[in-house]
Design a protein around this motif. Structure first.
Motif, PDB file in Angstrom:
ATOM      1  N   HIS A 213      35.801 -12.628 -28.325  1.00  0.00           N
ATOM      2  CA  HIS A 213      36.746 -13.623 -27.799  1.00  0.00           C
ATOM      3  C   HIS A 213      36.631 -14.931 -28.567  1.00  0.00           C
ATOM      4  O   HIS A 213      35.669 -15.138 -29.301  1.00  0.00           O
ATOM      5  CB  HIS A 213      36.450 -13.912 -26.313  1.00  0.00           C
ATOM      6  CG  HIS A 213      35.147 -14.627 -26.116  1.00  0.00           C
ATOM      7  ND1 HIS A 213      33.929 -13.993 -26.177  1.00  0.00           N
ATOM      8  CD2 HIS A 213      34.860 -15.938 -25.901  1.00  0.00           C
ATOM      9  CE1 HIS A 213      32.953 -14.869 -25.992  1.00  0.00           C
ATOM     10  NE2 HIS A 213      33.484 -16.072 -25.831  1.00  0.00           N
ATOM     11  N   ASP A 215      36.769 -19.129 -27.506  1.00  0.00           N
ATOM     12  CA  ASP A 215      36.629 -19.895 -26.265  1.00  0.00           C
ATOM     13  C   ASP A 215      37.905 -20.685 -25.953  1.00  0.00           C
ATOM     14  O   ASP A 215      38.528 -21.243 -26.854  1.00  0.00           O
ATOM     15  CB  ASP A 215      35.446 -20.859 -26.369  1.00  0.00           C
ATOM     16  CG  ASP A 215      34.115 -20.123 -26.420  1.00  0.00           C
ATOM     17  OD1 ASP A 215      34.083 -18.917 -26.123  1.00  0.00           O
ATOM     18  OD2 ASP A 215      33.111 -20.770 -26.759  1.00  0.00           O
ATOM     19  N   HIS A 268      33.861 -14.457 -31.478  1.00  0.00           N
ATOM     20  CA  HIS A 268      32.430 -14.172 -31.358  1.00  0.00           C
ATOM     21  C   HIS A 268      32.198 -13.233 -30.181  1.00  0.00           C
ATOM     22  O   HIS A 268      33.111 -12.988 -29.381  1.00  0.00           O
ATOM     23  CB  HIS A 268      31.634 -15.468 -31.227  1.00  0.00           C
ATOM     24  CG  HIS A 268      32.085 -16.375 -30.117  1.00  0.00           C
ATOM     25  ND1 HIS A 268      33.211 -17.162 -30.196  1.00  0.00           N
ATOM     26  CD2 HIS A 268      31.569 -16.596 -28.877  1.00  0.00           C
ATOM     27  CE1 HIS A 268      33.360 -17.839 -29.066  1.00  0.00           C
ATOM     28  NE2 HIS A 268      32.378 -17.499 -28.237  1.00  0.00           N
TER      29      HIS A 268
HETATM   30 NI    NI Z   1      32.327 -17.820 -26.178  1.00  0.00          NI
END
Ligand code: NI
Ligand code: OGA
Length: 339
Positions: A213, A215, A268
């Motif tokens: 994903h 952030d 990540h």
């Molecule tokens: Ni994250």
């Protein structure tokens, strides 16, 4: 809903249950990921400010990730905080839920896997504690009171993190040419603290602690002691090496939008570990709900048209959650061709 079955509270688990086994193309497998020392390490005590700004900008453009050392958060505060959170996650499920039940707005929550548990295809090997942390006096009385000293210790950590965040945001604003206070503003007024706990897993090649994903934050500041965080760079996963007393900083979607794509949110994930449990302290810097996220006006001109549409942060979040592990789908929601 029945009582939540936190992964940390499972007993004697011998194999990965089927609903935690990722499809082959998403599994980490047995591939050895290089612990490239490539992710830049930035020394925040550097006196040469233009140099410091340049290092941060270069890292943010190339990797979307960097680590910071000499960041001003004391070792004692870090140690006490990690210890308290380990004790918290070791409590029984009922106890954890009880400690989080004081908040009438339910901003302090414990959950397992992800906030999308019921709809997600595969569960992640992770428990999480999340709560509002700024301004402290607004939220501290909703926080857990157990383990003892929780509020005092976590409060000191959150105050120190706030100072660090403002410092980093000023450096980034300067690097982007946005002027002082552009990011250290309502753009960063609603940070959340997320404490991830990944218990030992019988077969780390089959599952993930956290799916791939980017952030949904402005920036994120993470503390890890055990390795497990991996970043996708040019189609390859690389490990982010835990450095003693350092924080990992990464760019989130909100900053990608504000910088009109100059800085990139990097994908990540977190892998699990067969032997020891791993914890990460994730400080997510979010704007206030009503704030509009859009490319900064001063970065837009005829040669650089806006690449993203203007969107209230709360509307962005609503779009993000069901698509969290599909970055392409999130990008489609924020792209300038969308309505
Ligand atoms: Ni994250
Ligand atoms: C996150 C995250 C990675 C980790 O919480 O958003 O990416 O190593 N965590 O726990």
């Amino acid at each position: 809903m029945g009582e939540v079955k936190f992964v940390s509270n499972w007993e004697g688990v011998q194999s990965v249950p089927p609903d935690y086994i990722y499809p082959p193309e998403k599994r980490p497998g047995n591939v050895v990921v290089p612990m490239a020392n490539a992710i830049p390490v930035v020394d925040l005590s550097t006196r040469d400010r233009p140099l410091l700004v340049r290092k941060i900008l270069d890292a943010s453009q190339e990797f979307g990730f960097f680590q910071v050392i000499n960041h001003g958060v004391s070792r004692r505060v870090l140690e006490e905080t990690t210890r308290i959170f380990k004790k918290f996650h070791a409590m029984s499920g009922a106890e954890k839920a009880k400690e989080c039940s004081r908040d009438p707005y339910k901003s302090c929550r414990v959950y397992t896997s992800s906030e999308n548990y019921r709809k997600e295809q595969t569960h992640c090997w992770r428990d999480a504690l999340i709560f509002n942390c700024h301004p402290l006096e607004k939220y501290v009385h909703f926080w857990p009171q157990n383990p003892p000293k929780y509020r005092e210790v976590v409060g000191a950590y959150c105050v120190a993190m706030r100072t660090l965040v403002l410092e980093i945001l000023e450096l980034v604003s300067e690097g982007l040419g946005l002027g002082r206070g552009y990011l250290a503003s309502e753009m960063s007024e609603n940070p959340l603290m997320l404490v991830n706990h990944y218990p030992p897993c019988p077969n780390p090649s089959l599952t993930l602690g956290l799916s791939q994903h980017c952030d949904p934050s402005l920036i994120t500041i993470l503390f890890q002691e055990v390795n497990g965080l991996q970043v996708l760079k040019d189609g390859q996963w690389i490990g982010v090496h835990p450095i003693d007393n350092a924080f990992v900083v990464n760019i989130g979607f909100v900053l990608q939008v504000i910088s009109n794509g100059k800085l990139k949110a990097a994908e990540h994930r977190a892998v699990t570990n067969a032997k020891i449990s791993r914890q990460s302290l994730t400080y997510l810097v979010y704007p206030k709900d009503e704030v509009t996220m859009e490319p900064a006006k001063c970065l837009i001109n005829e040669a650089n048209p806006p690449r993203y549409r203007a969107l209230k942060f709360k509307d962005f979040q609503r779009n993000y959650l069901p698509r969290a592990s599909d970055t392409k789908a999130v990008m489609e929601c924020i792209g300038s061709n969308c309505s």
